[in-house]
Structures are given as C-alpha cells and as structure tokens.
Design an enzyme around this catalytic site. Structure first.
Site, mmCIF file in Angstrom:
data_model
loop_
_atom_site.group_PDB
_atom_site.id
_atom_site.type_symbol
_atom_site.label_atom_id
_atom_site.label_comp_id
_atom_site.label_asym_id
_atom_site.label_seq_id
_atom_site.Cartn_x
_atom_site.Cartn_y
_atom_site.Cartn_z
ATOM 1 C CB THR A 1 -0.938 0.001 1.228
ATOM 2 O OG1 THR A 1 -1.751 -1.167 1.188
ATOM 3 C CG2 THR A 1 -1.815 1.237 1.259
ATOM 4 C CB CYS B 1 -18.466 -6.144 4.356
ATOM 5 S SG CYS B 1 -19.809 -7.127 4.967
HETATM 6 C C1 LIG Z 1 -2.222 -7.170 -0.655
HETATM 7 C C2 LIG Z 1 -2.089 -6.266 -1.797
HETATM 8 C C3 LIG Z 1 -1.717 -4.929 -1.610
HETATM 9 C C4 LIG Z 1 -1.514 -4.335 -0.238
HETATM 10 O O1 LIG Z 1 -0.349 -4.819 0.365
HETATM 11 P P1 LIG Z 1 -0.018 -4.452 1.891
HETATM 12 O O2 LIG Z 1 1.382 -4.902 2.072
HETATM 13 O O3 LIG Z 1 -0.982 -5.234 2.693
HETATM 14 O O4 LIG Z 1 -0.176 -2.996 2.051
HETATM 15 C C5 LIG Z 1 -1.573 -4.131 -2.728
HETATM 16 N N1 LIG Z 1 -1.771 -4.607 -3.960
HETATM 17 C C6 LIG Z 1 -2.135 -5.887 -4.182
HETATM 18 C C7 LIG Z 1 -2.338 -6.363 -5.573
HETATM 19 C C8 LIG Z 1 -2.314 -6.750 -3.110
HETATM 20 O O5 LIG Z 1 -2.686 -7.998 -3.340
#
Ligand SMILES: *Cc1c(COP(=O)(O)O)cnc(C)c1O
Length: 407
Positions: A76, A331
């Site tokens: 993220t 949700c």
């Molecule tokens: C899980 C995911 C994220 C977020 O990753 P985090 O490390 O949890 O912030 C972003 N992009 C994709 C495609 C994901 O699957």
C-alpha cells in the site's frame, strides 16, 4: 471429518510466514537490536549489514541492482509512494496517469488523491478475460501522460497482464511504467528490467514473508527515475522514504525472496496441479460453475469460480469454520457490494456475488484440496436444494424475463 480441521485457501489475502523466514528474523528482535542508521557502533553495523544482505537477496530475485530497492511498510505504501511521488516529481512534464479499473484499492485510491490534487487519471476497461486492450492503452497516452500503472497479476482472479507489450508501448512514448506486482513477486518469474517496468511495488506477507514490510523498486539507469518522498524525516532510503528501517522485517523479506528464487518453480508445478484438480472436480460435480478471468494468462495457484444462483457469502457460511476462502462480495457500511474487479470483467451482480476465490499456497496439502472439493460440492448442492430460484431455473423458467418485486 472433524470440525477442528482448518484449511487455509486464502493465500492471496496473506500467506503464512515460512518458518525459515521466522528463524532468520528472530535474532534481530533482541540479540542484535541495532538501528541500521547507527553508523558508530557494532550493533548498528550488524543491522546495516543484515539490511544490505536482504537488499541483495531481493535484488537477486528480481535481477535488479540492490540500490534500486526502497524499503517501505508494505505494498500500500509502495503504491502510494510510486503514484503520488511520480505525480509530484514529474509535475513539470505532465499530470496524466493511466491505470486499470481492476487495480487494487491502494492504486485506485492513490489515483483518486492525485485527481483531487489537480491530476487527470484514465481508468481503462478490461475485457471479459480481465486483460487490458493494448491499442486502447496506447491511444490513451497523451503528451501530458507521465505514468502508466498496471498490476502484474490480479489479486482476485490471478489474471496476468501482457506486461512486456505494455512496457514496449511505454518505452515508445517515453512514459514511466509502474506495476503493483504484489501478487506476482516471489510466485512467478518477475524481471522488471526485461519488462520495461520502472517502478514496482511488492510486499512481504504475500510471499511467505512477514507483514508490515514491503518495497518499491525504482529504476536507477536509463531512465534514472525519482519519486518525491511522501514521508519526511531522516532521509533514509536515498531520500525517498524516511523512517527507521524495520530490520527484522527486512531480513524476513530478504529470506523470503531467497527461498522464492529457489522454490517457486517446484511450488508452482505442485500448486497448478492441485488448482486444476480443485477446479476440474468442482466443475464435474456441479452444474453451472464458471471460471472468472483468463484461464491462459493466470497465476498457477489461483482460481476464481462463480456458482450460479448460489450466494457466495451464504455458501461460505456452510463451511466457514473450516475453510478460509474469499467471496466476490465486499462488505461496505450498509450492504454487500459485488466485487468491482468482477464487474469490470462484465459479470452481472448475481454472478459476482456467487463467486469464490481459492488461492493455494506453499503450505497447501493435497488433502486440503480434497476436503475443499467435498465441502464445496455439499455446500453448493445444499444451497441450491433450498433455493426457489434454482428450482425455477431447473424447471426451465426464463429468470431474466421474471419481474421481481422491489423490496
Ligand atoms: C495485498 C495487496 C496490496 C496491499 O499490500 P499491503 O502490504 O498489505 O499494504 C496491494 N496490492 C495488491 C495487488 C495486493 O494484493
């Protein structure tokens, strides 16, 4: 079979940390407490050495230079740093970004923010298979375009985009190419240099590493890419991301990358067989089961299936205590919303609501898949037996023509 048995088929949400990764991390919590930025004593040197080693392990997995790896708190943050950081850094060149409707929220919401800050964003459609149309992408590029952001593999469907072709289009037009490769790194071969990707986000906890640590690959040569830091402070990570480095987490991410380089091929060989077994058995045992997204361009451990006239959330309740999967409904505060990814593939609300994502992983056993086949077959059969809609469908009633009363 006992109720106690728990089966984890939700590896796209997060993977269990590999025990070898945990072992590698442990010394860095207590025995070696150093801050990697403390350059004046052995504790700091040891921490820095460990971070450097992890950077090499990750660089090796991706065939990039270790200086091109910027550590963050996860994908993220990496997505936000790439998109907002490019938007700020390249403001004089332009303000237009191109992305897909099926991207992760981390990309879409960062793009929304960019729009609030005066940027322009094009959200491209995908086809029924979940793939971008290359001609549409190319014609969306204008002289104001600074960035194209396309995820390597989709988290809900496992669909893999034509990355190399997109890279060529971006290179031809002199536009930066960024990818959220969170679902691909450590699972399939990912080589950003060969693919023409200039920025790439990924995270530990989707590749058998720890949660709360991730990275952004930032190309350093031809072109030399820079992003404006989104976190101001001590100027760590070549000025792109301030904050004390998460040494145990980074060590874990490094170890996870090293294991992935060695084991991804054998993992995939095993998992694709199990995935195919699951898919085939459910489609043989049950009527009206559909695979969502491209079958050809797809991650080997994922299948997203719609069980027509069966509501996914309800289906999950028939085995919720035993099997972890994801449904195609999210949700929100007031209601269950159908997955925007499946809607973008052209599914109706009903088929989107009737979808289940199965994501297998390194620790999935064949008996887990066998158990899931039985549980799903029974669950879907049970729900359909109770369903008046299924009964009408079986009697040949044209459900599209029925006028439903509002409630
Ligand atoms: C899980 C995911 C994220 C977020 O990753 P985090 O490390 O949890 O912030 C972003 N992009 C994709 C495609 C994901 O699957």
């Amino acid at each position: 079979m006992s109720k106690e048995r728990l089966i984890y088929l939700d590896n796209n949400a997060t993977t269990p940390t590999d025990p070898r990764v945990v072992d590698a991390m442990l010394p860095f919590f207590h025995e070696i407490p150093g801050n990697a930025a403390s350059r004046n004593h052995p504790f700091g040197w040891k921490a820095e050495e460990a971070v450097d080693y992890a950077r090499e392990q990750i660089a090796n997995l991706l065939s990039v230079d270790s200086k091109e790896i910027i550590f963050t708190s996860g994908a993220t943050e990496s997505d936000n740093l790439a998109i907002k950081g490019v938007f700020e850094m390249y403001a004089r060149k332009g303000n237009h970004i191109i992305t897909l409707k099926t991207e992760h929220k981390a990309v879409l919401d960062a793009c929304k923010k960019v729009e609030k800050l005066g940027g322009q964003v094009t959200y491209l459609d995908v086809n029924r298979e979940g793939l971008v149309d290359l001609k549409e992408l190319e014609s969306a590029i204008t002289d104001k375009t600074i960035l194209v952001s396309v995820m390597w593999a989709n988290n809900e469907t496992g669909v893999i985009q034509p990355m190399k072709e997109i890279g060529e289009i971006c290179a031809k037009h002199g536009v930066l190419f960024m990818s959220d490769a969170t679902q691909a790194v450590g699972k399939i071969p990912v080589n950003p240099k060969e693919t023409g990707v200039h920025l790439m986000a990924f995270t530990g906890h989707k590749m058998y590493g720890p949660k709360g640590v991730g990275a952004l690959f930032v190309n350093r040569k031809n072109p030399r890419v820079k992003v404006t830091a989104q976190m101001d402070g001590g100027g760590h990570e070549r000025g792109m991301r301030s904050g004390t480095l998460n040494v145990p987490g980074i060590v874990g991410l490094g170890k996870a990358a090293e294991i992935a380089s060695k084991e991804m091929h054998s993992d995939n060989e095993r998992l694709s067989k199990l995935r195919d077994k699951l898919e085939k058995a459910l489609m043989e045992n049950l009527e009206e089961v559909y695979i969502n997204g491209s079958v050809k361009h797809r991650m080997p451990h994922v299948t997203n299936l719609s069980f027509k006239h069966v509501e996914g959330e309800g289906l999950m309740m028939t085995f919720n205590q035993n099997i972890a999967v994801s449904s195609g409904s999210a949700c929100t505060s007031a209601s269950l919303e159908p997955s925007y990814v499946l809607i973008a593939l052209g599914l109706g609300d009903d088929l989107a609501h009737s979808s289940i994502r199965f994501s297998l992983g390194r620790f999935t056993k064949e008996e887990d898949v066998d158990y899931a086949i039985d549980a799903l077959t029974n669950g879907v059969t049970h729900m359909r037996n109770l369903s008046p809609i299924w009964e009408m469908y079986k009697e040949g009633v044209d459900l599209e023509a029925v006028e439903w009363s509002e409630h």
